[in-house]
Design an enzyme around this catalytic site. Structure first.
Site, PDB file in Angstrom:
ATOM      1  N   HIS A 264       0.988  -1.561   0.561  1.00  0.00           N
ATOM      2  CA  HIS A 264       0.013   0.142  -0.105  1.00  0.00           C
ATOM      3  C   HIS A 264       0.906   0.742  -0.054  1.00  0.00           C
ATOM      4  CE1 HIS A 264      -3.035   2.640   1.206  1.00  0.00           C
ATOM      5  NE2 HIS A 264      -4.204   1.652   0.705  1.00  0.00           N
ATOM      6  N   GLU A 319      -7.645  -5.218  -0.445  1.00  0.00           N
ATOM      7  CA  GLU A 319      -8.184  -6.026  -1.655  1.00  0.00           C
ATOM      8  C   GLU A 319      -8.560  -7.653  -0.649  1.00  0.00           C
ATOM      9  OE1 GLU A 319     -10.396  -4.582  -2.934  1.00  0.00           O
ATOM     10  OE2 GLU A 319      -8.851  -3.126  -4.211  1.00  0.00           O
TER      11      GLU A 319
HETATM   12  N1  ACO Z   1       4.296  -7.918  -4.696  1.00  0.00           N
HETATM   13  C1  ACO Z   1       5.377  -7.434  -4.908  1.00  0.00           C
HETATM   14  N2  ACO Z   1       6.148  -7.059  -4.521  1.00  0.00           N
HETATM   15  C2  ACO Z   1       5.513  -5.585  -4.065  1.00  0.00           C
HETATM   16  C3  ACO Z   1       4.166  -5.436  -3.962  1.00  0.00           C
HETATM   17  C4  ACO Z   1       3.301  -6.878  -4.275  1.00  0.00           C
HETATM   18  N3  ACO Z   1       2.144  -6.588  -4.168  1.00  0.00           N
HETATM   19  N4  ACO Z   1       3.607  -4.021  -3.528  1.00  0.00           N
HETATM   20  C5  ACO Z   1       4.797  -3.824  -3.407  1.00  0.00           C
HETATM   21  N5  ACO Z   1       5.771  -4.143  -3.708  1.00  0.00           N
HETATM   22  C6  ACO Z   1       6.956  -3.674  -4.311  1.00  0.00           C
HETATM   23  C7  ACO Z   1       7.646  -3.002  -5.876  1.00  0.00           C
HETATM   24  O1  ACO Z   1       7.826  -3.428  -6.695  1.00  0.00           O
HETATM   25  C8  ACO Z   1       8.402  -2.336  -5.271  1.00  0.00           C
HETATM   26  O2  ACO Z   1      10.054  -3.497  -5.126  1.00  0.00           O
HETATM   27  P1  ACO Z   1      10.761  -2.154  -5.766  1.00  0.00           P
HETATM   28  O3  ACO Z   1      11.752  -1.447  -5.511  1.00  0.00           O
HETATM   29  O4  ACO Z   1      11.725  -3.580  -5.551  1.00  0.00           O
HETATM   30  O5  ACO Z   1      11.071  -2.265  -7.430  1.00  0.00           O
HETATM   31  C9  ACO Z   1       8.460  -1.904  -3.590  1.00  0.00           C
HETATM   32  O6  ACO Z   1       7.601  -3.056  -3.356  1.00  0.00           O
HETATM   33  C10 ACO Z   1       7.903  -0.885  -4.132  1.00  0.00           C
HETATM   34  O7  ACO Z   1       6.664  -0.733  -4.557  1.00  0.00           O
HETATM   35  P2  ACO Z   1       6.248   0.659  -4.982  1.00  0.00           P
HETATM   36  O8  ACO Z   1       5.492   0.554  -6.718  1.00  0.00           O
HETATM   37  O9  ACO Z   1       7.107   1.711  -4.344  1.00  0.00           O
HETATM   38  O10 ACO Z   1       4.704   1.407  -4.152  1.00  0.00           O
HETATM   39  P3  ACO Z   1       3.526   1.579  -4.083  1.00  0.00           P
HETATM   40  O11 ACO Z   1       3.583   2.382  -3.111  1.00  0.00           O
HETATM   41  O12 ACO Z   1       4.288   2.490  -4.974  1.00  0.00           O
HETATM   42  O13 ACO Z   1       2.547   0.409  -4.353  1.00  0.00           O
HETATM   43  C11 ACO Z   1       0.445  -0.193  -4.989  1.00  0.00           C
HETATM   44  C12 ACO Z   1       1.571   0.771  -3.556  1.00  0.00           C
HETATM   45  C13 ACO Z   1       0.494  -0.309  -6.097  1.00  0.00           C
HETATM   46  C14 ACO Z   1      -0.610  -1.159  -3.997  1.00  0.00           C
HETATM   47  C15 ACO Z   1       1.560  -1.758  -4.160  1.00  0.00           C
HETATM   48  O14 ACO Z   1       1.921  -2.122  -3.235  1.00  0.00           O
HETATM   49  C16 ACO Z   1       0.541  -2.667  -5.804  1.00  0.00           C
HETATM   50  O15 ACO Z   1       0.658  -3.182  -6.459  1.00  0.00           O
HETATM   51  N6  ACO Z   1      -0.021  -4.374  -4.686  1.00  0.00           N
HETATM   52  C17 ACO Z   1      -0.824  -4.922  -5.863  1.00  0.00           C
HETATM   53  C18 ACO Z   1      -1.592  -4.365  -5.883  1.00  0.00           C
HETATM   54  C19 ACO Z   1      -2.797  -4.342  -4.986  1.00  0.00           C
HETATM   55  O16 ACO Z   1      -2.769  -5.249  -4.374  1.00  0.00           O
HETATM   56  N7  ACO Z   1      -3.332  -2.888  -4.866  1.00  0.00           N
HETATM   57  C20 ACO Z   1      -4.500  -2.843  -3.554  1.00  0.00           C
HETATM   58  C21 ACO Z   1      -4.131  -1.576  -3.782  1.00  0.00           C
HETATM   59  S1  ACO Z   1      -5.505  -1.025  -2.211  1.00  0.00           S
HETATM   60  C22 ACO Z   1      -5.943  -0.291  -2.877  1.00  0.00           C
HETATM   61  O17 ACO Z   1      -6.244   0.765  -3.529  1.00  0.00           O
HETATM   62  C23 ACO Z   1      -7.778  -0.223  -2.183  1.00  0.00           C
END
Ligand code: ACO
Length: 379
Positions: A264, A319
């Site tokens: 998140h 989610e």
């Molecule tokens: N699985 C694997 N790796 C992840 C995940 C995940 N679910 N979430 C974050 N990471 C990793 C990223 O790949 C990144 O790694 P890196 O630096 O080696 O490239 C690091 O953690 C940081 O990720 P960011 O993209 O900077 O985190 P951000 O805050 O932008 O992402 C997000 C938040 C988009 C929700 C992300 O965690 C994600 O894609 N989750 C999966 C989709 C999801 O569950 N969405 C629902 C969100 S809740 C809602 O909106 C109601």
């Protein structure tokens, strides 16, 4: 060099492409404390809001917090929503005849855009019209995919109860209605998330409530936001057995996949809404096999993510258990985002009210990093 030319070196740079930590509005609607894992909605901790109100009460509280006058009571919202569902049902044949959607959420997007932004004299206000329509259209679209005819609303019923009845053509149990109410109250608003920000940007142009909600739904449906639950269920199905959990997770993470339902932008600890849903689905299903398996996958996924991304604090987001809860309520996976929208409309419309009161166009700047005309702006 001309006086009005900005030197490249003077131009502000974005600190992060996702506007992390940028404050875009003041709001009385909700507050997300990502470090403490705390969510306050309309002055309540979310866990207490669920105990205090059903969905109509939570919507009334949000609209009151947004400054709607006179502040509506839960009873008034319930009555107006019933009328709005009836009005929306008259539009269902037209919506279904279009037959131009790939899935329920895209159908909902089309349906909501059929509503008028302007309120005519004596009309039900737009924030109620769109909320009523979202439930009626979602139920009708699901049934249409199942080749079943739409079921008319019961204006006297509660919103969650009537949605489940319109979906199934038979009454839901009290436990199911309670679980859906708990879900809808819990997700009614959540700070300046991507869809809410979208709604506020659109509202700031004075385009109107319906346009703001349609735009917000477009933002919500992406898998990085409200489109994650379908893929969560796909993941659980694909993993399939306890023996396959670790190999599957290891392979996916090594391949660079994002695990849906984890991570998140704001929460650095477990999303408090995940606990509300975990509890609700455990009560609803008596902790059945699917719930136990989801819990097993969650534990393994957190372990694997922490090992693979030691620099990041990735935890379960809401989610994950939304998916399991709405599946237990019999909602097909391509309609889950629509059900999320049915609830989040309370927050979106409240933010529209707040933004319209602010009255100022949201118009940020960008930093130009492209080519400059020859001879201008040396770095
Ligand atoms: N699985 C694997 N790796 C992840 C995940 C995940 N679910 N979430 C974050 N990471 C990793 C990223 O790949 C990144 O790694 P890196 O630096 O080696 O490239 C690091 O953690 C940081 O990720 P960011 O993209 O900077 O985190 P951000 O805050 O932008 O992402 C997000 C938040 C988009 C929700 C992300 O965690 C994600 O894609 N989750 C999966 C989709 C999801 O569950 N969405 C629902 C969100 S809740 C809602 O909106 C109601």
């Amino acid at each position: 060099m001309a006086d009005n030319v900005t030197l490249k070196s003077e131009m502000p740079r974005v600190s992060a492409s996702g506007l992390d930590n940028v404050v875009a509005a003041e709001t009385a609607l909700s507050h997300v404390d990502g470090e403490a894992g705390r969510l306050i909605v309309a002055g309540y901790d979310v866990e207490d809001l669920v105990k205090a109100h059903d969905f109509e009460g939570a919507a009334a509280a949000l609209w009151a917090a947004a400054g709607l006058e006179p502040a509506p009571s839960e009873r008034q919202v319930k009555a107006a929503l019933g009328r709005a569902r009836e009005a929306a049902f008259a539009l269902v044949p037209g919506l279904l005849s279009l037959n131009c959607h790939e899935n329920v959420t895209e159908g909902l997007r089309t349906g909501l855009s059929m509503l008028a932004d302007e309120n005519g004299a004596g009309d039900i206000p737009a924030h109620i019209r769109v909320m009523g329509a979202a439930a009626v259209f979602t139920a009708a679209l699901v049934r249409s995919e199942e080749k079943k005819s739409p079921v008319a609303p019961d204006a006297g019923a509660g919103h969650a109860e009537d949605f489940l009845r319109m979906l199934r053509d038979e009454p839901a149990s009290a436990a199911e209605v309670e679980a859906l109410n708990a879900y809808m109250v819990t997700v009614a608003d959540h700070g300046m998330n991507a869809s809410t920000f979208t709604a506020r940007v659109i509202a700031s142009t004075r385009a109107g409530t319906i346009s703001a909600v349609v735009g917000a739904l477009c933002a919500l449906k992406g898998p990085l936001h409200g489109g994650a639950p379908g893929p969560v269920l796909d993941m659980l199905d694909e993993i399939g057995t306890a023996a396959n959990i670790e190999p599957w997770l290891t392979r996916e993470i090594a391949g660079g996949a994002r695990l849906m339902g984890f991570g998140h932008r704001v929460y650095r600890v477990r999303d408090p809404r995940a606990d509300v849903f975990n509890k609700a689905v455990t009560i609803l299903t008596n902790g059945n096999e699917r719930v136990r398996f989801a819990r097993e996958v969650e534990v393994a996924a957190l372990k694997a993510l922490r090992a693979a991304k030691p620099g990041h604090r990735i935890d379960t987001n809401m989610e994950y258990y939304t998916a399991v809860l709405l599946e237990a309520l019999g909602i097909p996976r391509d309609a889950v985002t629509s059900v999320f929208a049915m609830a989040r409309i309370a927050g979106w419309t409240a933010h529209v009210m707040e933004q319209e009161r602010v009255g100022r166009l949201i118009r940020p700047q960008s930093t130009y990093v492209g080519h400059w005309p020859e001879g201008e702006a040396a770095a």
